[in-house]
Design a protein around this motif. Structure first.
Motif, PDB file in Angstrom:
ATOM      1  N   ASN A  35     -23.807 -12.581  34.536  1.00 45.94           N
ATOM      2  CA  ASN A  35     -25.239 -12.380  34.734  1.00 45.94           C
ATOM      3  C   ASN A  35     -25.567 -10.898  34.860  1.00 45.94           C
ATOM      4  N   THR A  36     -26.812 -10.549  34.487  1.00 46.40           N
ATOM      5  CA  THR A  36     -27.314  -9.206  34.736  1.00 46.40           C
ATOM      6  C   THR A  36     -27.814  -9.127  36.173  1.00 46.40           C
ATOM      7  N   GLU A  37     -28.245  -7.949  36.601  1.00 46.63           N
ATOM      8  CA  GLU A  37     -28.683  -7.773  37.991  1.00 46.63           C
ATOM      9  C   GLU A  37     -29.874  -8.643  38.342  1.00 46.63           C
ATOM     10  N   ASP A  38     -30.737  -8.950  37.375  1.00 50.07           N
ATOM     11  CA  ASP A  38     -31.901  -9.795  37.680  1.00 50.07           C
ATOM     12  C   ASP A  38     -31.588 -11.281  37.544  1.00 50.07           C
ATOM     13  N   GLY A  39     -30.303 -11.632  37.349  1.00 48.50           N
ATOM     14  CA  GLY A  39     -29.908 -13.035  37.322  1.00 48.50           C
ATOM     15  C   GLY A  39     -29.944 -13.683  35.962  1.00 48.50           C
ATOM     16  N   THR A  40     -30.420 -13.003  34.935  1.00 50.61           N
ATOM     17  CA  THR A  40     -30.435 -13.597  33.604  1.00 50.61           C
ATOM     18  C   THR A  40     -29.026 -13.600  33.023  1.00 50.61           C
ATOM     19  N   VAL A  41     -28.767 -14.569  32.133  1.00 50.78           N
ATOM     20  CA  VAL A  41     -27.452 -14.712  31.540  1.00 50.78           C
ATOM     21  C   VAL A  41     -27.324 -13.813  30.321  1.00 50.78           C
ATOM     22  N   THR A  42     -26.200 -13.100  30.243  1.00 57.68           N
ATOM     23  CA  THR A  42     -25.941 -12.252  29.097  1.00 57.68           C
ATOM     24  C   THR A  42     -25.298 -13.076  27.991  1.00 57.68           C
ATOM     25  N   ALA A  43     -25.908 -13.084  26.833  1.00 64.07           N
ATOM     26  CA  ALA A  43     -25.358 -13.860  25.718  1.00 64.07           C
ATOM     27  C   ALA A  43     -24.064 -13.225  25.216  1.00 64.07           C
ATOM     28  N   PRO A  44     -23.081 -14.028  24.843  1.00 62.50           N
ATOM     29  CA  PRO A  44     -21.867 -13.472  24.245  1.00 62.50           C
ATOM     30  C   PRO A  44     -22.194 -12.742  22.940  1.00 62.50           C
ATOM     31  N   SER A  45     -21.341 -11.820  22.571  1.00 59.45           N
ATOM     32  CA  SER A  45     -21.528 -11.073  21.321  1.00 59.45           C
ATOM     33  C   SER A  45     -20.157 -10.657  20.800  1.00 59.45           C
ATOM     34  N   ASN A  46     -20.163 -10.094  19.585  1.00 64.33           N
ATOM     35  CA  ASN A  46     -18.943  -9.578  18.963  1.00 64.33           C
ATOM     36  C   ASN A  46     -17.837 -10.641  18.889  1.00 64.33           C
ATOM     37  N   LEU A  47     -18.208 -11.846  18.442  1.00 67.92           N
ATOM     38  CA  LEU A  47     -17.232 -12.924  18.319  1.00 67.92           C
ATOM     39  C   LEU A  47     -16.279 -12.624  17.167  1.00 67.92           C
ATOM     40  N   MET A  48     -14.991 -12.604  17.472  1.00 66.00           N
ATOM     41  CA  MET A  48     -13.964 -12.341  16.479  1.00 66.00           C
ATOM     42  C   MET A  48     -13.001 -13.531  16.448  1.00 66.00           C
ATOM     43  N   VAL A  49     -12.705 -14.010  15.237  1.00 64.18           N
ATOM     44  CA  VAL A  49     -11.816 -15.163  15.080  1.00 64.18           C
ATOM     45  C   VAL A  49     -10.772 -14.844  14.020  1.00 64.18           C
ATOM     46  N   SER A  50      -9.515 -15.044  14.358  1.00 60.65           N
ATOM     47  CA  SER A  50      -8.450 -14.897  13.362  1.00 60.65           C
ATOM     48  C   SER A  50      -7.532 -16.108  13.426  1.00 60.65           C
ATOM     49  N   ALA A  51      -6.997 -16.491  12.267  1.00 60.49           N
ATOM     50  CA  ALA A  51      -6.078 -17.625  12.180  1.00 60.49           C
ATOM     51  C   ALA A  51      -4.910 -17.208  11.291  1.00 60.49           C
ATOM     52  N   THR A  52      -3.711 -17.213  11.857  1.00 64.18           N
ATOM     53  CA  THR A  52      -2.511 -16.794  11.137  1.00 64.18           C
ATOM     54  C   THR A  52      -1.574 -17.988  10.985  1.00 64.18           C
ATOM     55  N   VAL A  53      -1.269 -18.335   9.747  1.00 64.27           N
ATOM     56  CA  VAL A  53      -0.397 -19.475   9.474  1.00 64.27           C
ATOM     57  C   VAL A  53       1.060 -19.057   9.648  1.00 64.27           C
ATOM     58  N   ALA A  54       1.800 -19.811  10.429  1.00 60.77           N
ATOM     59  CA  ALA A  54       3.200 -19.481  10.694  1.00 60.77           C
ATOM     60  C   ALA A  54       4.017 -19.508   9.412  1.00 60.77           C
ATOM     61  N   GLY A  55       4.816 -18.460   9.218  1.00 63.44           N
ATOM     62  CA  GLY A  55       5.707 -18.393   8.070  1.00 63.44           C
ATOM     63  C   GLY A  55       5.042 -18.036   6.765  1.00 63.44           C
ATOM     64  N   ALA A  56       3.782 -17.599   6.794  1.00 68.05           N
ATOM     65  CA  ALA A  56       3.088 -17.230   5.555  1.00 68.05           C
ATOM     66  C   ALA A  56       3.705 -15.978   4.953  1.00 68.05           C
ATOM     67  N   THR A  57       3.995 -16.045   3.653  1.00 65.42           N
ATOM     68  CA  THR A  57       4.535 -14.909   2.907  1.00 65.42           C
ATOM     69  C   THR A  57       3.806 -14.837   1.577  1.00 65.42           C
ATOM     70  N   ALA A  58       4.125 -13.794   0.810  1.00 70.26           N
ATOM     71  CA  ALA A  58       3.519 -13.684  -0.517  1.00 70.26           C
ATOM     72  C   ALA A  58       3.926 -14.860  -1.388  1.00 70.26           C
ATOM     73  N   GLN A  59       5.153 -15.354  -1.210  1.00 72.89           N
ATOM     74  CA  GLN A  59       5.626 -16.485  -2.007  1.00 72.89           C
ATOM     75  C   GLN A  59       5.096 -17.812  -1.471  1.00 72.89           C
ATOM     76  N   ASN A  60       4.878 -17.878  -0.155  1.00 72.79           N
ATOM     77  CA  ASN A  60       4.383 -19.098   0.488  1.00 72.79           C
ATOM     78  C   ASN A  60       3.165 -18.748   1.351  1.00 72.79           C
ATOM     79  N   PRO A  61       2.024 -18.486   0.711  1.00 72.61           N
ATOM     80  CA  PRO A  61       0.862 -17.990   1.452  1.00 72.61           C
ATOM     81  C   PRO A  61       0.288 -18.992   2.448  1.00 72.61           C
ATOM     82  N   ASN A  62       0.637 -20.270   2.310  1.00 71.66           N
ATOM     83  CA  ASN A  62       0.081 -21.287   3.199  1.00 71.66           C
ATOM     84  C   ASN A  62       1.068 -21.722   4.281  1.00 71.66           C
ATOM     85  N   GLY A  63       2.130 -20.940   4.455  1.00 76.13           N
ATOM     86  CA  GLY A  63       3.020 -21.173   5.569  1.00 76.13           C
ATOM     87  C   GLY A  63       4.349 -21.786   5.192  1.00 76.13           C
ATOM     88  N   ASP A  64       5.153 -22.021   6.245  1.00 77.41           N
ATOM     89  CA  ASP A  64       6.535 -22.467   6.065  1.00 77.41           C
ATOM     90  C   ASP A  64       6.692 -23.984   6.092  1.00 77.41           C
TER      91      ASP A  64
END
Length: 362
Positions: A35-64
Motif C-alpha cells: 500500500n501507499t501512505e494513503d492506503g491505496t493499493v499499488t498495482a503490480p508492474s514490470n511483469l516478466m515471464v520466462s520459460a526454459t525447457v530442460a535439455g533444450a539444444t540447437a539439435q533438440n530445441p524442445n527439450g530432452d
C-alpha cells in the motif's frame, strides 16, 4: 496426441477470451498488498515471464524428452502469482520461480497465462512454450509368470450381483476362474452353482497398488464369446471410497457384450452423465472373440481418445468440470448378464477372456 500448430485466435474470439480471462483473474485475486501512505493499493508492474525447457539444444530445441520446464516470473509490487499452464492445470504461488513437468507424450505447444497480484490489482502476460515429452513406460503387466495374477499389482473384487448392475455371476479368485498361463491372463466365466449364483467369473483391480493421472493405456486382448458375456477393461477414480460413484469418474476403455458381437464401446461416466451415458462411442470390428486386438486410450487434461488397433473411434473433450483429472486405477473383468450384458444364452457353458498384456505410458 500432440498438436504442433501455433495457437491462434480470431479477432472476435481474442476479445471475448481476454474478457473472460480478466474476469477469471479478478475472481481469484489473492489477498495481501503493498500500500501507499494513503492506503491505496499499488498495482503490480514490470511483469516478466520466462520459460526454459530442460535439455533444450540447437539439435533438440524442445527439450530432452523429460517435459520439464523451469519458470521464472517477477513483477514489481507483486505479492502473489496465478499461472494457467496451458494444459488445464493452474498454479498459485507467492514465489515466481518454480519447475513444472508436462506429461502428455509428443511435441506440444502450451500458451501460459500469468497474472501478478497485489490485493485486487493485477497485471497479466502470456508466453508460449513448445515441449517434447518422450513416451515412457511407467507400469505394465506382461502376464509371463504362471499361476495367480501378481499380487503386488492386482487385488480382487469378490462377490455377487455386480454392485448395482444386476449381474448373474459370482466373482471369485479361484484358479478355475482366473489364472496366468502361457503368457496370458485368463478370466474364465463358467456356468455353475456357486454361493447362490448360477455363474462364476473374476474381477481384478490395481486399487491401492497402482494408479495414475493422464497417459496412454494399451491392452491386447481376446474377448469372451457367448450371449450374456460382458468383457470390460476400465478405470475408476482413486477417490472412489470418499466421493462414491459416479462422482469419482469412470473410464470404460473397452466394453463388449456377446449379445452385440464385435461392437466395441468406449464410455465415460460422471455425475449427471452416468448409466445410459451420452459420453460414449463405438466401433464395429471383426473377430473380437477369436483374435487379439489392441485396445487403447490417450488421456490428457484436454481429451480422452479411444482406439482399437490404432483406429480412433471416439474423442471425449475433457475439462476441469469433469472428474477425469485425478488418479485412476485399472480393472479387468468379465460379467454375465446384467443391465448391459443382457439375456444369457441358456446353452452357455463356459468362455474365456484373455489378456496378453497391459501397458501404461506417461
Amino acid at each position: 496426441m500432440g498438436n504442433n500448430m501455433p495457437f491462434q485466435f480470431s479477432k472476435n474470439t481474442n476479445c471475448l477470451f481476454l474478457l473472460a480471462l480478466t474476469n477469471f483473474f479478478l475472481l481469484f485475486s489473492c489477498s495481501g498488498s503493498n500500500n501507499t501512505e494513503d492506503g491505496t493499493v499499488t498495482a503490480p508492474s514490470n511483469l516478466m515471464v520466462s520459460a526454459t525447457v530442460a535439455g533444450a539444444t540447437a539439435q533438440n530445441p524442445n527439450g530432452d524428452g523429460s517435459g520439464t520446464v523451469n519458470f521464472n516470473i517477477s513483477a514489481t509490487n507483486a505479492s502473489s502469482y496465478k499461472i494457467l499452464l496451458g494444459n488445464g492445470e493452474t498454479k498459485e504461488l507467492t514465489n515466481g520461480s518454480f519447475t513444472y513437468t508436462y506429461t502428455t507424450a509428443g511435441t506440444n505447444t502450451y500458451v501460459i497465462y500469468v497474472s501478478a497480484y497485489n490485493s485486487g490489482q493485477f497485471v497479466s502476460s502470456t508466453v508460449s512454450v513448445t515441449v517434447f515429452v518422450g513416451s515412457v513406460l511407467v507400469w505394465s503387466d506382461e502376464f509371463n509368470a504362471n499361476g495367480a495374477p501378481d499380487s503386488s499389482k492386482w487385488g480382487y473384487d469378490l462377490g455377487a450381483g455386480g454392485w448395482g448392475n444386476n449381474e448373474s455371476q459370482y466373482y471369485t479368485k479361484r484358479p478355475e476362474n482366473i489364472i496366468v498361463q502361457d503368457g496370458l491372463l485368463k478370466i474364465k466365466t463358467l456356468k455353475e452353482s456357486f454361493s447362490g449364483s448360477n455363474y462364476t467369473s473374476a474381477r481384478i483391480l490395481t486399487k491401492d497398488k497402482f494408479s495414475f493421472k493422464y497417459g496412454r493405456v494399451e491392452i491386447r486382448a481376446k474377448l469372451a464369446l457367448g450371449a450374456g458375456t460382458w468383457s470390460a477393461l476400465w478405470m475408476l477414480g482413486s477417490n472412489l471410497s470418499t466421493a462414491g460413484w459416479p462422482a469419482c469418474g469412470e473410464i470404460d476403455m473397452m466394453e463388449h457384450v456377446g449379445n452385440d458381437l464385435n461392437k466395441i464401446h468406449g464410455t465415460l461416466h460422471s455425475t449427471g452423465r452416468s448409466g445410459n451415458s451420452p459420453d460414449s462411442g463405438n466401433l464395429l470390428i471383426s473377430n473380437a472373440a477369436t483374435e487379439f486386438h489392441v485396445y487403447s486410450i490417450d488421456w490428457s487434461a484436454k481429451s480422452i481418445k479411444f482406439y482399437v488397433d490404432s483406429q480412433l473411434f471416439y474423442t471425449f473433450v475433457n475439462s476441469a468440470s469433469f472428474p477425469f483429472n485425478q488418479k485412476f486405477f485399472l480393472i479387468i473383468n468379465c460379467a454375465m448378464g446384467g443391465n448391459f450384458g443382457g439375456a444369457i444364452d441358456p446353452n452357455f457353458v463356459a468362455s474365456t477372456f484373455e489378456v496378453d498384456y497391459i501397458r501404461v505410458y506417461n
